[in-house]
Design an enzyme around this catalytic site. Structure first.
Site, short mmCIF file in Angstrom:
data_model
loop_
_atom_site.label_atom_id
_atom_site.label_comp_id
_atom_site.label_asym_id
_atom_site.label_seq_id
_atom_site.Cartn_x
_atom_site.Cartn_y
_atom_site.Cartn_z
N GLY A 424 10.79 69.06 111.30
CA GLY A 424 10.36 67.66 111.13
C GLY A 424 11.71 66.76 110.85
CD GLU A 617 15.16 71.62 99.29
OE1 GLU A 617 16.30 71.76 99.67
OE2 GLU A 617 14.48 72.11 98.58
MO1 MOS Z 1 12.55 73.87 100.84
S1 MOS Z 1 11.25 73.93 99.26
O1 MOS Z 1 13.63 74.67 100.38
O2 MOS Z 1 11.71 74.83 102.08
#
Ligand code: MOS
Length: 651
Positions: A424, A617
């Site tokens: 995604g 992230e």
């Molecule tokens: Mo992400 S928690 O590094 O898949």
């Protein structure tokens, strides 16, 4: 055929009997598997040994499996399986004063469990200004919109799987071991995935159940977890208790940082999240300590969830830094700027690039931080208390071994193959762009193939390493092709990439700064976040549209962590009491106000030839802290345990 699961109603104990006769008698039921008759699995991790023994280690553990012609029949039959247990009371209580806390040998990612530089206790005792605060984060669960699902079939001795995961090659070692087959006998495809966030990174029991059910029945079977089952079968983010002690001189120079973490793992797995590792590199205090201790509880195995470690760890650190700024009477942006380290203070190597200062300055400017009244609890708009907060973000930049292949045939699009994964994120688009750019052709001349275990092996989509790992492999293959003449019959080339000397020579991290406005209803305690600004330094941005969406998704997940997300473990029965989206709340559009996202002009070619750093992230890290800090500024009181539910305003 459809598979439905009988799950344990107890969290700890043994199965004393299972009566499957009524279930087996339901028309349309093909098979009912239990630990007594299910196929034996090979030597896989303990938490994956599904239907292999009478032992129950967590509530919701599959204890029997029904295979039927329809999912309705399968579910009906599940209700007719009678399981008796010899149950014990589970222990699911995470506390910092437990006497059985232990240090894991290493943390996830190979990080050291503890770190100490200087005499931290002496530095804290000597600090003219200090804070000593404990922050807590709850159990959190990944809730991608798409449930985990696997379709499996045995074609002779070849196992064919259509699966939702973060990289087919991630699953190959476990599934081949489980079924005693070679990699050639396993074919997994996963071209499109409806969200993952970490829960689809690794093998879970449902994939093994699918293989077993297909084997026993000789049919194509489908296992689709329910939303409720996702709370026990695909991992969760460990809760944390984090004590932060910070010491500083009156001018804001930090002299000591101590970050001690307590978190949980399960009886059947040791999952040691690296919660305090970001603290090792954020600020330049001469005395620093981080520790991690685990409680082994009767819970399902925890796993990774978007920025495992950094998300909860930076929530606590960046909240404590805000409290230090308050104690110093100093602007929290200034406090961060004052303690900016010139080199990585942990590894004593230079940064490949570190533009946190630029993020903080640009964010402050865009947000209008200069207009802020520093006094907490003084601004109101009717019954709404209004405040603003800031927090920093960081996330490591890494690349993992990956291979790519390009097939060139004159007059046809280039076929670019790599077992990358699009969960995604926009990887389909970004990798096509990278390939087109490297080949010097329009995007229409690239035919990309990803998400297939038969494609060249690549790392999974995780740890924000997709683009930094896959992109350079594609570039290497394209380089090889451009150096050669394509004969009329075509030409196939390969390229590979992996971590190089740069990982030793430099410390590479993305950085960011979050600013948030929070309004708290003084009558109801309701919290709203009308406005967020974030600026990131994340290397070269390959595609501004998909990148913005990634940052926005991360920030929204941080908002969700700040305001809503918490799974409550029932102390008596050991299950997650709230295990659906009606009671485990995740942020929706209505929670999100104005979001201003930008990035600084940064290209990090010291790390990889793309100059990219990974963006999946860094957006979540720090966003909950910015909101918590704004809440404290609005209300004049600190809530140190997430989420910021309305009741906490009144306690
Ligand atoms: Mo992400 S928690 O590094 O898949």
């Amino acid at each position: 055929m459809f598979v439905a699961l009988v799950q344990s109603t107890v969290a700890k104990g043994r199965i004393t009997s299972i009566d499957v006769s009524a279930a087996q008698a339901v028309p349309g039921v093909l098979a009912v598997l239990t630990h007594e008759d299910a196929p034996r699995l090979g030597d896989v991790a303990e938490e994956l040994l599904v239907l292999q023994s009478d032992r129950v280690q967590y509530a919701g553990q599959p204890v029997a499996v029904v295979v039927a012609e329809t999912s309705e029949v399968a579910r009906d039959a599940v209700g007719r399986v009678v399981v008796r247990y010899d149950a014990q009371r589970p222990d699911v209580d995470l506390r910092a004063d437990r006497d059985d806390l232990y240090p894991p040998e290493k943390l996830m990612g190979g990080f050291e469990t503890d770190s100490v530089i200087g005499d931290v206790d002496a530095a804290l005792a000597a600090a003219p200004v200090s804070v000593d605060v404990t922050y807590e984060t709850p159990n959190e669960h990944n809730n991608p919109i798409e449930m985990h699902a696997t379709v499996a079939r045995w074609d002779g001795d070849v196992l064919r799987m259509w699966d939702a995961n973060q990289g087919p090659h991630n699953l190959v070692p476990v599934i081949t071991e489980a079924f005693g087959i070679t990699a050639d006998q396993l074919h997994i495809t996963s071209p499109y995935v409806g969200g993952a966030f970490g829960s689809k990174a690794f093998t879970h029991v449902h994939q093994l159940i699918a293989g077993m059910a297909a084997k026993v029945t000789g049919r194509t079977v489908k296992v689709e977890l329910t939303r409720q089952q996702m709370f026990s079968l695909v991992g969760h983010r460990t809760p944390t208790i984090q004590r932060l002690r910070l010491g500083a001189l009156p001018d804001g120079t930090m002299t000591a940082i101590s970050h001690e973490v307590v978190e949980h793992t399960s009886q059947n797995a040791e999952f040691a999240e690296q919660t305090a590792t970001a603290t090792r590199l954020m600020y330049a205090a001469p005395a620093r300590r981080t520790t991690h201790r685990l409680a082994k509880l009767d819970v399902p195995a925890p796993t990774i969830m978007r920025a495992p470690g950094e998300a909860p760890g930076m929530y606590a650190l960046e909240s404590a830094v805000d409290e230090l700024a308050e104690a110093l009477g100093m602007d929290p942006v200034e406090l961060r700027l004052r303690n900016e380290p010139e080199r990585d203070p942990e590894r004593d190597v230079p940064w490949s690039t570190r533009n946190l200062v630029a993020c903080l300055r640009q964010g402050a400017e865009r947000f209008g931080w200069a207009d802020r009244d520093p006094r907490p609890g003084v601004r109101a708009d009717g019954r709404w208390l209004v405040g603003t907060g800031v927090a920093a973000s960081t996330y490591p930049t890494r690349r993992r071994p990956s291979q790519a292949r390009i097939e060139a045939v004159p007059g046809k699009p280039f076929v670019v193959s790599i077992d990358a994964s699009d969960i995604g994120t926009g990887a389909w688009t970004a990798l096509t762009q990278i390939a087109a750019d490297a080949l010097g052709v329009p995007m229409d001349d690239v035919d990309l193939r990803i998400g297939d275990s038969r494609l060249p092996k690549a790392s999974g989509a995780g740890g924000s390493t997709g683009i930094t790992s896959w992109g350079p492999a594609i570039i290497a293959a394209a380089q090889e092709l451009r150096d050669r003449e394509v004969p009329p019959g075509g030409l196939t080339v390969t390229g590979s990439s992996g971590p190089g000397d740069e990982a030793e020579q430099y410390s590479s991290h993305a950085f960011g700064a979050h600013f948030a406005e929070v309004r708290v209803d003084r009558d109801s305690g309701e919290v709203r976040v009308p406005r967020m600004t974030a600026v990131f330094a994340a290397g070269r941005i390959i595609n501004p549209t998909t990148a913005r969406s990634q940052f926005l998704g991360g920030m929204t997940m941080g908002l969700s962590m700040a305001l809503h997300e918490e799974a409550v473990l029932d102390a008596t029965h050991g299950h997650y009491a709230n295990h659906d989206l009606a009671e485990y709340h995740v942020a929706t559009n209505a929670d999100v106000g104005e979001v201003d996202i930008s990035w600084v002009d940064e290209v990090d070619e010291l790390h990889n030839p793309l100059g990219a750093k990974g963006i999946g992230e860094v957006g979540i890290v720090g966003s909950a802290a910015a909101i918590g800090n704004a809440y404290a500024h609005a209300t004049g009181r600190r809530v140190r345990d997430l989420p910021l539910t309305p009741d906490k305003f009144f306690r």
